[in-house]
Design an enzyme around this catalytic site. Sequence first.
Site, PDB file in Angstrom:
ATOM      1  N   LYS A  16      -0.082 -32.008  20.222  1.00 54.07           N
ATOM      2  CA  LYS A  16       1.048 -30.696  21.092  1.00 54.07           C
ATOM      3  C   LYS A  16       0.074 -30.279  21.937  1.00 54.07           C
ATOM      4  O   LYS A  16       0.184 -30.220  23.328  1.00 54.07           O
ATOM      5  CB  LYS A  16       1.057 -29.431  20.648  1.00 54.07           C
ATOM      6  N   GLN A 225       1.603 -25.994  14.037  1.00 55.91           N
ATOM      7  CA  GLN A 225       1.082 -26.877  12.972  1.00 55.91           C
ATOM      8  C   GLN A 225       3.228 -27.326  12.783  1.00 55.91           C
ATOM      9  O   GLN A 225       3.275 -28.414  14.693  1.00 55.91           O
ATOM     10  CB  GLN A 225       1.874 -25.855  11.891  1.00 55.91           C
TER      11      GLN A 225
HETATM   12  P1  GDP Z   1      -2.260 -31.192  18.036  1.00 57.20           P
HETATM   13  O1  GDP Z   1      -2.251 -29.622  17.080  1.00 57.20           O
HETATM   14  O2  GDP Z   1      -0.263 -31.526  17.679  1.00 57.20           O
HETATM   15  O3  GDP Z   1      -2.489 -30.585  19.291  1.00 57.20           O
HETATM   16  O4  GDP Z   1      -3.101 -32.212  18.119  1.00 57.20           O
HETATM   17  P2  GDP Z   1      -4.033 -31.826  17.316  1.00 57.20           P
HETATM   18  O5  GDP Z   1      -4.955 -32.250  18.439  1.00 57.20           O
HETATM   19  O6  GDP Z   1      -5.071 -32.216  16.345  1.00 57.20           O
HETATM   20  O7  GDP Z   1      -4.460 -34.366  17.165  1.00 57.20           O
HETATM   21  C1  GDP Z   1      -3.665 -35.377  17.643  1.00 57.20           C
HETATM   22  C2  GDP Z   1      -5.593 -35.773  18.522  1.00 57.20           C
HETATM   23  O8  GDP Z   1      -4.668 -36.743  19.467  1.00 57.20           O
HETATM   24  C3  GDP Z   1      -6.435 -35.409  19.078  1.00 57.20           C
HETATM   25  O9  GDP Z   1      -7.750 -35.964  18.931  1.00 57.20           O
HETATM   26  C4  GDP Z   1      -6.019 -36.005  21.221  1.00 57.20           C
HETATM   27  O10 GDP Z   1      -6.566 -35.821  21.953  1.00 57.20           O
HETATM   28  C5  GDP Z   1      -5.178 -36.762  20.472  1.00 57.20           C
HETATM   29  N1  GDP Z   1      -3.994 -38.217  21.064  1.00 57.20           N
HETATM   30  C6  GDP Z   1      -3.435 -37.317  21.638  1.00 57.20           C
HETATM   31  N2  GDP Z   1      -2.319 -38.109  22.324  1.00 57.20           N
HETATM   32  C7  GDP Z   1      -2.457 -39.297  21.790  1.00 57.20           C
HETATM   33  C8  GDP Z   1      -1.657 -40.119  22.570  1.00 57.20           C
HETATM   34  O11 GDP Z   1      -1.473 -41.323  22.897  1.00 57.20           O
HETATM   35  N3  GDP Z   1      -2.855 -41.176  22.095  1.00 57.20           N
HETATM   36  C9  GDP Z   1      -4.776 -41.006  21.675  1.00 57.20           C
HETATM   37  N4  GDP Z   1      -5.235 -41.845  21.497  1.00 57.20           N
HETATM   38  N5  GDP Z   1      -4.677 -40.018  21.303  1.00 57.20           N
HETATM   39  C10 GDP Z   1      -3.974 -39.122  21.461  1.00 57.20           C
HETATM   40  P1  IMO Z   2      -1.873 -27.907  14.515  1.00 59.15           P
HETATM   41  O1  IMO Z   2      -0.761 -26.953  14.836  1.00 59.15           O
HETATM   42  C1  IMO Z   2      -1.863 -29.841  10.989  1.00 59.15           C
HETATM   43  C2  IMO Z   2      -1.212 -27.033   7.158  1.00 59.15           C
HETATM   44  C3  IMO Z   2      -2.565 -27.122   6.161  1.00 59.15           C
HETATM   45  C4  IMO Z   2      -2.463 -26.494   5.099  1.00 59.15           C
HETATM   46  C5  IMO Z   2      -0.617 -26.488   5.243  1.00 59.15           C
HETATM   47  C6  IMO Z   2      -0.999 -24.984   5.084  1.00 59.15           C
HETATM   48  O2  IMO Z   2      -2.909 -27.982  15.285  1.00 59.15           O
HETATM   49  O3  IMO Z   2      -1.070 -28.434  14.462  1.00 59.15           O
HETATM   50  P2  IMO Z   2      -2.408 -22.842   6.248  1.00 59.15           P
HETATM   51  O4  IMO Z   2      -3.855 -22.612   6.620  1.00 59.15           O
HETATM   52  O5  IMO Z   2      -1.309 -22.817   7.664  1.00 59.15           O
HETATM   53  O6  IMO Z   2      -1.675 -21.652   5.495  1.00 59.15           O
HETATM   54  O7  IMO Z   2      -1.840 -24.009   5.382  1.00 59.15           O
HETATM   55  O8  IMO Z   2      -0.628 -26.028   6.392  1.00 59.15           O
HETATM   56  N1  IMO Z   2      -2.069 -27.241   8.225  1.00 59.15           N
HETATM   57  C7  IMO Z   2      -2.232 -27.822   9.607  1.00 59.15           C
HETATM   58  N2  IMO Z   2      -1.863 -29.229   9.439  1.00 59.15           N
HETATM   59  N3  IMO Z   2      -2.193 -28.742  11.466  1.00 59.15           N
HETATM   60  C8  IMO Z   2      -1.862 -27.395  11.663  1.00 59.15           C
HETATM   61  O9  IMO Z   2      -2.325 -27.174  13.370  1.00 59.15           O
HETATM   62  C9  IMO Z   2      -1.948 -27.184  10.409  1.00 59.15           C
HETATM   63  N4  IMO Z   2      -1.972 -25.360   9.943  1.00 59.15           N
HETATM   64  C10 IMO Z   2      -1.960 -25.572   9.091  1.00 59.15           C
HETATM   65  O10 IMO Z   2      -3.224 -28.255   6.086  1.00 59.15           O
HETATM   66  O11 IMO Z   2      -1.896 -28.259   4.306  1.00 59.15           O
END
Ligand code: GDP
Ligand code: IMO
Length: 432
Positions: A16, A225
């Site tokens: 995201k 999330q």
């Molecule tokens: P979010 O919580 O949904 O914003 O996602 P996170 O940042 O927790 O995890 C997504 C991970 O995937 C991050 O390390 C990003 O840099 C990486 N990422 C996002 N899009 C891509 C993609 O298309 N390819 C690769 N290889 N990595 C990506």
């Molecule tokens: P983003 O925005 C993935 C998960 C936790 C746990 C459950 C409840 O980066 O996608 P909490 O601390 O919210 O009460 O935990 O939700 N969880 C996530 N998993 N990405 C997240 O956020 C999360 N935020 C909470 O691991 O299973």
Amino acid sequence: MTALVVVGTQWGDEGKGKIVDLLTEQADAVVRYQGGNNAGHTVMFGDQTHILHLIPSGILRDTMSILGNGVVIDLPELLKEIEELRENGVEVKGTLHVSARSHLVMPWHRLIDQLREAGKGEKKIGTTGRGIGPAYEDKVGRRGIRMGDLRHPKQFLDRLEEIIAEKNAMLNHLYDASDQCFDPASIHREYLEYFERIESYVTETPTLVNSLVEKGRRLLFEGAQGTFLDIDHGTYPFVTSSNTVSGNACAGGGIGPRHISDVVGIVKAYTTRVGSGPFPTELLDQTGDSLRSVGQEFGATTGRPRRCGWFDAVLVRYAVRLNGITSLALTKLDILDEFETLKLCVGYRMTDGSTHTDFPFEGHEDVEPIYEELPGWKTKTAGLTKYNDLPMRLLDYLKRIEELVGAPASIISTGPKREDTIVLNPDQFWKS
Ligand code: GDP
Ligand code: IMO
Ligand code: MG
């Protein structure tokens, strides 16, 4: 219409942050509407990597960024995030606005979250330990403290005395943690000091947001999330404590539903989950390990290894309906570059032999996924920026996902960086 909502369609961490940053180029303001610093949103461009927990990802483009009323805020953590951004050359003063109605995550929320989880042993939810659940409980239980309450020190102290008396009773009698009780006077002092540093950012964000709507500005609502962590629609009780679906952009951001024109669902090309709970397509074998290591699937907030599995079209189809998704942003297709074959889950077989293509209420633990198998493309696609350069087999995989889940792709992400992206029609957003 002026609002576009970005939501996660799986269990979070779909990418995201990356897509919000990308779409912010066309937006006038970015609003977080739920969750707190349980989120970890990664944005990469040039040689910079930022992980945002509370502050909207739009801040990195110097775009107005709003923490809406539906967000829960750990104040010292917010101040820390502001400071870290500043150290990395991003100034938030004048750009960041914080809702007076947002609720505070207080130190007892964090402590109770951790004590509860520790007490549950095997049955733990696997929360991020950030106090999110207890903070939302107190909001709904009408025992919360809102950011704007800190403007009134006397009333704030009265409220702290009342709330802390209850929390200390719990710590003494329920958790056997009398050594961790709280003192209202010192919390009062500590939080008024924090508030002094944040007060100039605090405002009535629904008024601000609606004045932007009236001027026809483009708003981007950044979900945290994912759909299956939603308190109503997720795999309860293994969920977070807020509504993560797009509908909550209205309540948590302070706008009416008629202003939403686009809902972009972020879809990882496979599935991951952090924490406990059902996961029908989970792979506990070498393929799962490969997805984790190639995809670098480790939590952006807690560093925990993410559980990995095949793409689950039953989940994402349900997410498309729940969120009213108008288009999909497919991420991390490049992680599948080396796979010989790929599996897509097209249905669930239940223990009684019945099959489902809709997400069922119960039995998630025991479902057997029904798979369709497609050949892998076995070509490097990481970093590609032109649709015509994508291999045919990748497009077949993508088209099958579109068919199964019932929504078209608008963005294809080929790497973690801002520039590793193919936007299919850049003029399509904020149009209807
Ligand atoms: P979010 O919580 O949904 O914003 O996602 P996170 O940042 O927790 O995890 C997504 C991970 O995937 C991050 O390390 C990003 O840099 C990486 N990422 C996002 N899009 C891509 C993609 O298309 N390819 C690769 N290889 N990595 C990506
Ligand atoms: P983003 O925005 C993935 C998960 C936790 C746990 C459950 C409840 O980066 O996608 P909490 O601390 O919210 O009460 O935990 O939700 N969880 C996530 N998993 N990405 C997240 O956020 C999360 N935020 C909470 O691991 O299973
Ligand atoms: Mg994340």
